[in-house]
Design a protein around this motif. Structure first.
Motif, mmCIF file in Angstrom:
data_model
loop_
_atom_site.group_PDB
_atom_site.id
_atom_site.type_symbol
_atom_site.label_atom_id
_atom_site.label_comp_id
_atom_site.label_asym_id
_atom_site.label_seq_id
_atom_site.Cartn_x
_atom_site.Cartn_y
_atom_site.Cartn_z
ATOM 1 N N LEU A 117 0.313 4.312 -2.718
ATOM 2 C CA LEU A 117 0.505 5.199 -3.100
ATOM 3 C C LEU A 117 1.377 6.446 -3.155
ATOM 4 O O LEU A 117 0.991 7.561 -3.629
ATOM 5 N N CYS B 252 1.142 6.688 -6.904
ATOM 6 C CA CYS B 252 -0.247 6.783 -7.558
ATOM 7 C C CYS B 252 -0.357 8.325 -7.759
ATOM 8 O O CYS B 252 -1.257 9.075 -8.632
ATOM 9 N N MET B 253 0.323 8.743 -6.831
ATOM 10 C CA MET B 253 0.086 10.388 -6.299
ATOM 11 C C MET B 253 0.221 11.015 -7.620
ATOM 12 O O MET B 253 -0.203 12.095 -7.750
ATOM 13 N N PHE C 251 0.497 6.611 5.270
ATOM 14 C CA PHE C 251 0.336 7.706 4.103
ATOM 15 C C PHE C 251 1.461 9.150 3.954
ATOM 16 O O PHE C 251 1.504 9.648 2.935
ATOM 17 N N SER D 207 4.742 7.933 2.644
ATOM 18 C CA SER D 207 4.117 7.576 1.234
ATOM 19 C C SER D 207 4.994 8.692 0.457
ATOM 20 O O SER D 207 5.180 9.201 -0.819
ATOM 21 N N TRP D 208 3.720 9.865 0.823
ATOM 22 C CA TRP D 208 3.544 10.888 -0.349
ATOM 23 C C TRP D 208 4.741 11.885 -0.291
ATOM 24 O O TRP D 208 4.944 12.937 -1.100
ATOM 25 N N LEU E 282 0.946 -1.078 0.169
ATOM 26 C CA LEU E 282 -0.121 0.113 -0.243
ATOM 27 C C LEU E 282 0.892 1.537 -0.452
ATOM 28 O O LEU E 282 0.479 2.080 -0.497
#
Length: 232
Positions: free
Chosen positions: A98, A101-102, A159, A162-163, A94
């Motif tokens: 994340l 796919c941003m 999250f 990841s971002w 995941l």
């Protein structure tokens, strides 16, 4: 290795905080982070080759692949490299999804499925706004606590990692977009590598200090208690 739960509903943060942090800064984690740095250097060097620059599709796929692996790798460090659990593997996958796919916001902003249009934007698309990360993380934390989905306690941290790992890599070219304050200068490449290596340890330490997921249980109780008072 399992991340320690060091928060007690009655006692708050325990004296185990220091030992928990030492448990995160293991030699295995430090070695894994070092190899992550080698991976970043290798992919970025490959992206600078003439063959890669001539092929727009390959360059985009390599960039996206690198973002995804960095996201997965850094979360694996947070988990202490424990790949024996199906739950951990799902989280690691995941994190990679994340992080990669941003870039879909390029196509959304361009209103086109063509790579040339998506990579020719005059302004950065919404998901590349760094100040959006804490907003989404806080909202997701509130939703998780209010709904009692404590098994998802890790998501705001995952999250964020990841971002932000994606943002700091992109920042070497255009800086961080800190709306409404503007953008920073481009981040020096060495600083990007350093931040990437340090990021999983900062997230792991933050999780230890906040006592996730036990603090989510308490917040869930508070929210429902407040809701019950309002209904009365």
């Amino acid at each position: 290795m399992r991340l320690p739960i060091i928060y007690n509903l009655d006692k708050g943060l325990s004296n185990g905080t220091t030992s928990s942090i030492k448990g995160i800064l293991t030699s295995a984690n430090l070695i894994s982070a070092s190899f992550l740095g080698v991976f970043c250097l290798t992919c970025d060097r490959l992206a600078q080759t003439a063959a890669c620059r001539r092929n727009r599709v390959f360059a985009a796929l390599l960039d996206n692949f690198t973002h995804g692996i960095i996201g997965s790798w850094t979360w694996a460090v947070v988990l202490g490299g424990n790949l024996n659990s199906t739950k951990n593997l799902r989280q690691i996958i995941l994190a990679g999804i994340l992080a990669s796919c941003m870039d879909v916001d390029h196509f959304l902003a361009a209103r086109s499925i063509h790579l040339k249009d998506a990579t020719s934007l005059q302004q950065r698309p919404l998901f590349h706004m760094t100040t959006l990360i804490p907003v989404i993380a806080i909202i997701s934390e509130i939703i998780i606590c209010a709904s009692g989905l404590h098994r998802l306690h890790y998501f705001p941290y995952l999250f964020t990692l990841s971002w932000f790992s994606h943002h700091i890599r992109d920042a070497t070219r255009r800086g961080l977009w800190l709306w409404p304050f503007g953008s920073t200068p481009p981040v020096p490449y060495g600083m990007y590598i350093g931040l990437t290596l340090v990021l999983p340890f900062l997230i792991a330490i933050l999780m230890s200090i906040t006592g996730s997921p036990i603090h989510a249980v308490e917040l869930h109780r508070v929210l429902h208690r407040v809701g019950g008072i309002q209904q009365v």
